[in-house]
Structure formats: C-alpha cells, structure tokens
Design a protein around this motif. Structure first.
Motif, PDB file in Angstrom:
ATOM      1  N   THR A 136       0.826  -1.215   0.000  1.00  0.00           N
ATOM      2  CA  THR A 136       0.000   0.000   0.000  1.00  0.00           C
ATOM      3  C   THR A 136       0.854   1.256   0.000  1.00  0.00           C
ATOM      4  O   THR A 136       0.615   2.190  -0.780  1.00  0.00           O
ATOM      5  CB  THR A 136      -0.931   0.004   1.219  1.00  0.00           C
ATOM      6  N   GLU A 137       1.867   1.299   0.867  1.00  0.00           N
ATOM      7  CA  GLU A 137       2.745   2.470   0.925  1.00  0.00           C
ATOM      8  C   GLU A 137       3.557   2.628  -0.366  1.00  0.00           C
ATOM      9  O   GLU A 137       3.795   3.754  -0.822  1.00  0.00           O
ATOM     10  CB  GLU A 137       3.680   2.362   2.126  1.00  0.00           C
ATOM     11  N   THR A 138       3.954   1.522  -0.952  1.00  0.00           N
ATOM     12  CA  THR A 138       4.701   1.584  -2.215  1.00  0.00           C
ATOM     13  C   THR A 138       3.834   2.144  -3.326  1.00  0.00           C
ATOM     14  O   THR A 138       4.269   3.022  -4.090  1.00  0.00           O
ATOM     15  CB  THR A 138       5.217   0.180  -2.604  1.00  0.00           C
ATOM     16  N   ILE A 139       2.602   1.676  -3.429  1.00  0.00           N
ATOM     17  CA  ILE A 139       1.689   2.156  -4.476  1.00  0.00           C
ATOM     18  C   ILE A 139       1.408   3.645  -4.306  1.00  0.00           C
ATOM     19  O   ILE A 139       1.451   4.424  -5.265  1.00  0.00           O
ATOM     20  CB  ILE A 139       0.375   1.357  -4.451  1.00  0.00           C
ATOM     21  N   GLY A 140       1.104   4.051  -3.086  1.00  0.00           N
ATOM     22  CA  GLY A 140       0.801   5.462  -2.845  1.00  0.00           C
ATOM     23  C   GLY A 140       1.949   6.369  -3.214  1.00  0.00           C
ATOM     24  O   GLY A 140       1.763   7.413  -3.852  1.00  0.00           O
ATOM     25  N   THR A 141       3.166   5.975  -2.832  1.00  0.00           N
ATOM     26  CA  THR A 141       4.330   6.817  -3.138  1.00  0.00           C
ATOM     27  C   THR A 141       4.674   6.764  -4.617  1.00  0.00           C
ATOM     28  O   THR A 141       5.120   7.769  -5.186  1.00  0.00           O
ATOM     29  CB  THR A 141       5.551   6.376  -2.307  1.00  0.00           C
TER      30      THR A 141
END
Length: 235
Positions: A136-141
């Motif tokens: 999730t954090e990878t996709i958002g960034t």
C-alpha cells in the motif's frame, strides 16, 4: 536560504500543520475532535501546499527523502547534495513534531489512550500485515512521485506555482489510499515524529511501535524509485 535551511523550514511547516491536524482530530477536548479522515486529508494537503510554497525557491521543495533519492537517481540532483537534503528533512520533521506537542500538550495529557497519542506523530496500519502494508505504501508513493515528475518543469525543481497541484495529489492519495496505512508516503514525515514520540515526556506514553517503523521508511523509497524508473522508460 541555503538548501539545508529551506528544506528544514519547509519540512518543519509541513509536519507542524500535518501532525497538527491529526492532533486536532484525535486528541481529547480539542475544537476539531472526531473530525474524521476527510479533515485529516485536507489538513495534510494544506500542509504540503504551505511547505512547498516556502521551500520551492531555494531547494526545490523536496521535503521528502523518497523524492530526493528519486530525483538523484534521475540525475536531477547531484548525489553529493543528497545527505544535506535528507538531514534537513529529518530534522525539520522532528522540529515540526515538537511544535505540535508544545501546542497540544494539555490535550495529550487529557487523552488516556496511548495509541491515539502515538497516531499524532506517525502512521500505523488499520489491519497489520507487513506485506500488504508495504504494498500500500509503495503504491501510494509511486503514484505521488510519478505525478510530481510530470509537474516538475525543465528546471528540475518545484516552483511556488507547483505547490497547489502537489497538494492536490496528496489530497487524492489520502482520500483514496489513506485507509489501510495512513499514507506516510514520506520517510521523514514518519520517522522524525516517531523519534520525537520516543524522546518527549508524554503522559501515559506507550512504545513508539518500532516494529512497524521500517515500512513507512523503506516502502516510500521503493515506490519513488520505481516511479523514477518508469518515468525514465517513458522518456
């Protein structure tokens, strides 16, 4: 201002307003208590707007180690400048968290739940699963960084006129992807305040959840570097 001072002040403003809106929403007896995720996402977008506006002229307003590393990977920033930017961002984030604690000291004292206190400083997942939280954090960034790369003009740095579109991107990410992890999308934004939580004398304080802390640091860096790679492939 030097790039160090610019990044320090810009990141300090970012965290003062960003962590400040979280404090206003979650801490006991505040005027904004129970304002919800929408209030937090709008507050963070305004925080980004203010931080970028202040730092754009002198440092390009990275305010985010993931952004700095991605721009360096694309040769838009000399590698010897990277440590300067990273140090300023981390210290600025710590300073912003300190200002929020000073502003809301009485409300921290009135909030009995230690996890709620921690939420003012740093992110935590709604459902704890390292793999999914990391994704999730990878996709958002990734989305954030890719959009920023298309905003950056030929000068290879953000200008004051870019503050609004960058803020709107952060608003969109928060509203769309903020539910699972709280959308750190910025290692300094999470690590700096987490360090301050560990240091500050907060009544009824719990541990600073260091077991989770690596995800909002490493995942945004991976996401930003992936965005840089995709941008390079397309151009």
């Amino acid at each position: 201002m030097t790039p160090f001072v610019s990044e320090f002040i810009g990141t300090a403003v970012l965290l003062t307003l960003g962590d400040g809106v979280v404090a206003n929403v979650v801490l006991a007896k505040t005027k904004g208590f129970s304002g919800g995720l929408t209030a937090i996402t709008f507050g963070w977008s305004i925080a980004v707007f203010a931080g970028v506006l202040i730092a754009a002229k002198d440092s390009g307003a990275h305010l985010n180690p993931a952004v700095t590393l991605a721009l360096a990977a694309l040769h838009k920033l000399p590698w010897d400048q990277v440590p300067v930017y990273l140090a300023a961002q981390l210290l600025g984030a710590m300073a912003g968290a300190l200002l929020v604690w000073l502003s809301y000291k009485q409300h921290f004292d009135e909030t009995p739940d230690a996890t709620t206190q921690l939420a003012v400083f740093c992110t935590a997942p709604s459902i704890r699963n390292a793999t999914h939280n990391f994704i999730t954090e990878t996709i958002g960034t990734f989305i954030f960084m890719l959009a920023v790369l298309y905003i950056i003009p030929p000068s290879d740095s953000l200008g004051s006129l870019d503050a609004l579109p960058v803020a709107l991107i952060v608003l969109g990410i928060g509203l769309s992807l903020g539910g699972p992890t709280g959308y750190a999308i910025n290692p300094a934004r999470d690590l700096g305040p987490r360090i301050m939580h560990a240091i500050l004398p907060i009544k009824n304080k719990r541990d600073s959840d260091w077991a989770y802390s690596w995800i909002p640091v490493i995942a945004p860096i991976i996401g930003a570097l992936l965005a840089a790679y995709v941008y390079w492939l397309l151009h």
